[in-house]
Design an enzyme around this catalytic site. Structure first.
Site, PDB file in Angstrom:
ATOM      1  CB  SER A 338      40.783  38.107  48.581  1.00 41.21           C
ATOM      2  OG  SER A 338      41.213  39.375  47.874  1.00 41.21           O
ATOM      3  CD  GLU A 339      37.128  41.307  43.893  1.00 45.99           C
ATOM      4  OE1 GLU A 339      37.458  42.435  42.882  1.00 45.99           O
ATOM      5  OE2 GLU A 339      36.324  41.481  44.428  1.00 45.99           O
ATOM      6  CG  ASN A 340      43.424  38.909  45.003  1.00 47.95           C
ATOM      7  OD1 ASN A 340      42.588  39.162  45.701  1.00 47.95           O
ATOM      8  ND2 ASN A 340      44.646  39.154  45.163  1.00 47.95           N
TER       9      ASN A 340
END
Length: 405
Positions: A338-340
């Site tokens: 997940s990019e976060n």
């Protein structure tokens, strides 16, 4: 030389007369240190003034410096701010409160998100908005903190990011009065890249889980996100934490941000820690009772999940793609990114597993599987930009049989 000696004496005075340190020195039981601890968020934001550039950590509402933002909102004399943040929270919380109070002149962000007041002010000509790719913001801030004035990236080549013309400010008639500038480009190994400049803020406002009086910080789960790079790129970095621990309790190998980057630290007065999209795991029976439209979405994502192969590293975009974590064939291992800042993302949690510091890129509550890791946004996009992923699943409103979005 005299000035240096005076400054050293003043610093020594602050150290020696800090409560409890002098007696410790006399017995040899403690090491003297200069405390960076502030009593309140109002005291900690001393010196913030109109026209400043603020770097603000967090992702959605996850890991935002709640108390520092409230303190800025109480200071109505602070106006015309430039806020650098991935997004602007919600209309009634986080950075959104500074939009409501009209204290922000320009937002530098990647995502308008669910904040209707943000989009209303932008389209109504009341707010300047510099929209940038999310990974570019993360790397521009990281570079600024590392003393790198500029870097080259593939992201944005062939788009208006390269050629300029993205609307930054409209007038009330809907005409563009400020637009983005073209980027300088250069060819490396036969591919064109564009140049982005590092970002440094007058102040960085960040939030961590634990910290000590030296300014050392530890983040919890996905709350590292933009907090970590922002902490390094402020001329003055102010950190609020949930817990202040004694100096020495944090082991050197568990500290995420060294105190050299942090100038002021405080224990946050109160924490609400909202979750934008509380999403819980559904049983098969609960899924059977969902509306038909949701059943169709699940059908699509179940088909997409069949593309997974054993051992793959896969990024999930927001929207339907994040549902894929719930439908992986149990006979294979897939590492979801997940990019976060999560690798090894698991399915949605049960009610007992919910943690406000653990959300996916869609701001939904998630879990992390055994062996999973969490890290900052700049590290996350380094994985993506560095071609470490085997596949990405993107969401779109419509897609053709040829892949047109």
């Amino acid at each position: 030389m005299l000035a240096i000696k005076k400054q050293a004496l003043a610093s020594a005075s602050r150290v020696l007369f800090r409560t409890g340190v002098l007696s410790g020195l006399a017995t040899g039981a403690a090491r003297a240190y200069h405390s960076k601890l502030y009593k309140s968020s109002d005291e900690a934001i001393e010196g913030v003034k109109s026209g400043n550039t603020l770097l603000i950590g967090g992702f959605g509402l996850c890991g935002i410096p709640e108390n520092l933002l409230k303190a800025i909102a109480r200071r109505k004399d602070i106006q015309q701010l430039t806020a650098v943040s991935n997004n602007a929270g919600t209309a009634d919380y986080g950075l959104g409160t500074l939009l409501q109070s009209r204290q922000i002149k320009r937002m530098v962000s990647s995502y308008v998100g669910e904040n209707k007041e943000f989009s209303r002010q932008y389209l109504g000509g009341e707010l300047e908005v510099e929209l940038l790719p999310q990974g570019t913001i993360a790397e521009r801030v990281r570079s600024g903190g590392a003393g790198i004035p500029a870097f080259y990236t593939l992201t944005g080549v062939g788009t208006q990011v390269e050629t300029g013309g993205i609307p930054i400010k409209y007038n009330k008639e809907g005409e563009v009065v400020i637009a983005s500038e073209p980027r300088e480009t250069k060819v490396f190994n036969g591919r064109k890249y564009l140049m982005e400049e590092g970002i440094v803020g007058d102040f960085a406002l960040v939030k961590a889980w634990k910290g000590d009086e030296l300014g050392n910080l530890v983040f919890k789960y996905a709350a590292s996100n933009f907090n970590a790079p922002m902490a390094t790129a402020g001329k003055i970095t102010i950190a609020e934490v949930e817990e202040i621990v004694p100096v020495g309790e944090l082991k050197p190998n568990e500290i995420h941000i060294s105190g050299i980057h942090v100038h002021r630290i405080l224990k946050g007065e109160t924490y609400e820690k909202r979750i934008e999209k509380l999403t819980l795991r559904r049983s098969a029976e609960e899924e059977s009772e969902l509306p038909e439209a949701m059943k169709q979405r699940i059908h699509i994502i179940k088909r997409a999940a069949r593309e997974f192969q054993d051992g793959m590293y896969v990024n999930l975009g927001i929207g339907m793609p994040v549902l894929a974590s719930n439908y992986i064939d149990p006979s294979i291992t897939v590492h979801l990114q997940s990019e976060n800042g999560i690798l090894g993302m698991g399915p949605f949690p049960t009610a007992e597993e919910v943690d406000a510091d653990l959300v996916n890129a869609g701001k939904e509550s998630v879990t992390v599987l055994p062996g999973g890791t969490c890290f900052s946004s700049d590290v996350s996009f380094g994985m993506i930009r560095g071609n470490r992923l085997d596949m990405t699943i993107l969401g779109g409103m419509q897609v053709s049989s040829r892949g047109d979005l």
